[in-house]
Design a protein around this motif. Structure first.
Motif, PDB file in Angstrom:
ATOM      1  N   ASP A 109       6.201  52.071  38.505  1.00 33.16           N
ATOM      2  CA  ASP A 109       6.026  51.758  37.084  1.00 33.16           C
ATOM      3  C   ASP A 109       5.092  50.552  36.973  1.00 33.16           C
ATOM      4  O   ASP A 109       5.283  49.541  37.649  1.00 33.16           O
ATOM      5  N   HIS A 110       4.079  50.672  36.113  1.00 36.35           N
ATOM      6  CA  HIS A 110       3.072  49.617  36.005  1.00 36.35           C
ATOM      7  C   HIS A 110       3.673  48.257  35.622  1.00 36.35           C
ATOM      8  O   HIS A 110       3.244  47.215  36.106  1.00 36.35           O
ATOM      9  N   LEU A 111       4.689  48.293  34.759  1.00 32.66           N
ATOM     10  CA  LEU A 111       5.286  47.035  34.292  1.00 32.66           C
ATOM     11  C   LEU A 111       6.111  46.379  35.399  1.00 32.66           C
ATOM     12  O   LEU A 111       6.032  45.160  35.602  1.00 32.66           O
ATOM     13  N   GLY A 113       5.399  46.782  38.360  1.00 28.71           N
ATOM     14  CA  GLY A 113       4.330  46.337  39.251  1.00 28.71           C
ATOM     15  C   GLY A 113       3.879  44.927  38.898  1.00 28.71           C
ATOM     16  O   GLY A 113       3.739  44.060  39.774  1.00 28.71           O
ATOM     17  N   HIS A 114       3.667  44.662  37.595  1.00 27.64           N
ATOM     18  CA  HIS A 114       3.271  43.300  37.194  1.00 27.64           C
ATOM     19  C   HIS A 114       4.300  42.270  37.677  1.00 27.64           C
ATOM     20  O   HIS A 114       3.944  41.205  38.179  1.00 27.64           O
ATOM     21  N   VAL A 115       5.586  42.591  37.520  1.00 28.77           N
ATOM     22  CA  VAL A 115       6.627  41.648  37.962  1.00 28.77           C
ATOM     23  C   VAL A 115       6.533  41.440  39.471  1.00 28.77           C
ATOM     24  O   VAL A 115       6.662  40.318  39.975  1.00 28.77           O
ATOM     25  N   ALA A 134       2.965  39.604  29.747  1.00 32.86           N
ATOM     26  CA  ALA A 134       2.059  39.651  28.598  1.00 32.86           C
ATOM     27  C   ALA A 134       0.703  40.157  29.057  1.00 32.86           C
ATOM     28  O   ALA A 134       0.007  39.483  29.814  1.00 32.86           O
ATOM     29  N   SER A 135       0.352  41.358  28.602  1.00 33.36           N
ATOM     30  CA  SER A 135      -0.912  41.960  29.030  1.00 33.36           C
ATOM     31  C   SER A 135      -1.620  42.554  27.822  1.00 33.36           C
ATOM     32  O   SER A 135      -1.212  42.334  26.686  1.00 33.36           O
ATOM     33  N   GLY A 136      -2.668  43.334  28.090  1.00 36.00           N
ATOM     34  CA  GLY A 136      -3.400  43.964  26.996  1.00 36.00           C
ATOM     35  C   GLY A 136      -2.591  45.068  26.333  1.00 36.00           C
ATOM     36  O   GLY A 136      -2.780  45.362  25.152  1.00 36.00           O
ATOM     37  N   THR A 290      -4.212  39.964  36.212  1.00 36.63           N
ATOM     38  CA  THR A 290      -4.789  41.163  35.601  1.00 36.63           C
ATOM     39  C   THR A 290      -4.548  42.353  36.537  1.00 36.63           C
ATOM     40  O   THR A 290      -4.168  42.177  37.693  1.00 36.63           O
ATOM     41  N   ASP A 291      -4.788  43.553  36.021  1.00 35.81           N
ATOM     42  CA  ASP A 291      -4.414  44.758  36.765  1.00 35.81           C
ATOM     43  C   ASP A 291      -5.019  44.804  38.161  1.00 35.81           C
ATOM     44  O   ASP A 291      -6.205  44.515  38.349  1.00 35.81           O
ATOM     45  N   ASN A 292      -4.205  45.169  39.123  1.00 37.51           N
ATOM     46  CA  ASN A 292      -4.628  45.255  40.522  1.00 37.51           C
ATOM     47  C   ASN A 292      -3.666  46.192  41.243  1.00 37.51           C
ATOM     48  O   ASN A 292      -2.622  46.561  40.700  1.00 37.51           O
TER      49      ASN A 292
END
Ligand code: KG4
Ligand code: ZN
Length: 321
Positions: A109-111, A113-115, A134-136, A290-292
């Motif tokens: 899950d992308h979210l 992933g951010h964590v 907090a992202s786009g 940012t996304d990676n």
């Protein structure tokens, strides 16, 4: 070795990460320039570009890490949320690679992933903590009690914080994406010059759409010459309003969870005013905000892998689960 692939929006990314969280490579090819003239991401254009870039970006990630494909033990890929066509390009590439090598595939899950960008070496942040993502595309408060597990506390009812930055930047003639441009310009501005209100909604949710309208009216009332002269003040005041809303809600979330440590992830975590307003918070390194794909590979360590060949019908999802 984990090979991560991320194509949920307008970054084509691949990374090689070890099981203990060392980033051997993280290649990000941004399509921002391609979408700039449209003022935002055009989904079909993004999908086509991912298709062109995904193989070279994966190859580059392996080359930079100096890791041959036969040393990769699993493939991790973003399953959602995001642009459906864009996601499908990454998923198809990941399936093909995993299938050809008989490897397990891990849908991420992308979210989450951010964590998981916080769990990478050399300075991993350990739960428990209260997290602001907090992202786009998203603005979410989370209680993270252990790696790979989080509980959602609140989200935005309309625009995401990054989207508010981007829309504000557009109104100020700063191009797309505009968060970093507002951040830079605001350094020369007075954050108290204009009073931009942020709606207070019940609970731990956010609302940013009214803020953008307030800026629209301010720009219209000032007229082009005044806007030109006061652009830095407008940027600083607008940024201040977003940061204040984020910091306030984060404080309330911390009170609600009792998890006093705070971590901030996502593209907006790169914002210098937000960083300054939260001196005790943990932030992911700038290149991982940012996304990676390193964050996707990182997250896959806490997700059940799908063994070969049981992922043929794995599908993407566009919205938050
Ligand atoms: O996490 P991300 O790369 O993509 C999504 O998953 O959405 O976040 C991109 C967002 C954009 O809205 C961009 O304007 C914002 O992060 N951003 C910033 C800064 N750098 C990127 N916003 C404020 N200040 C920055 N320095
Ligand atoms: Zn993201």
């Amino acid at each position: 070795m984990i090979l991560g692939i991320e194509t949920s929006c307008d970054e084509t990314a691949a990374a090689v990460v070890t099981q203990d969280g060392r980033v051997l490579s993280s290649v990000v090819s941004s399509q921002a320039d391609l979408h700039a003239r449209f003022g935002g991401v055009v989904p079909e254009v993004a999908s086509r570009r991912h298709l062109e870039l995904v193989s070279p970006v994966v190859r580059d990630a392996l080359r930079v890490a100096d890791v041959a494909l036969d040393r990769v033990g699993r493939i991790a890929v973003t399953q959602g949320p995001g642009l459906i066509g864009a996601l499908l390009v990454g998923i198809s590439a990941a399936k093909a690679l995993a299938w050809a090598r008989g490897l397990p595939l891990v849908p991420v899950d992308h979210l989450d992933g951010h964590v998981a960008s916080l769990y990478l070496e050399p300075a991993p942040v350990e739960p428990p903590f209260t997290c602001l993502l907090a992202s786009g595309g998203h603005t979410i408060l989370l209680a993270v009690r252990e790696r790979g597990r989080s509980e959602r506390l609140g989200t935005t009812l309309d625009d995401a914080a990054g989207e508010a930055f981007d829309k504000g930047a557009r109104l100020l003639g700063l191009g797309y994406p505009g968060g970093a441009a507002i951040d830079r310009l605001a350094q020369d501005g007075d954050a108290t010059a204009f009073d931009f209100p942020v709606a207070r909604v019940p609970g731990l949710d956010f609302s940013f759409s009214g803020l953008k309208t307030a800026l629209l009216y301010a720009v219209r009332d000032l007229g082009p010459d005044e806007v030109e002269a006061r652009r830095a003040d407008l940027a600083a005041s607008y940024q201040h309003a977003i940061v204040r809303a984020l910091v306030q809600r984060l404080g309330e979330a911390t009170g609600a969870t009792g998890l006093e440590r705070v971590a901030v992830v996502g593209g907006v975590a790169a914002n210098s005013a937000l960083r300054a307003a939260l001196p005790d918070a943990a932030f992911a390194p700038l290149e991982l905000c940012t996304d990676n794909a390193a964050m996707i590979a990182s997250c896959s360590r806490y997700v059940e892998p799908l063994p070969y060949p049981r992922y043929g019908d794995l599908d993407a999802y566009a919205s938050i689960l």
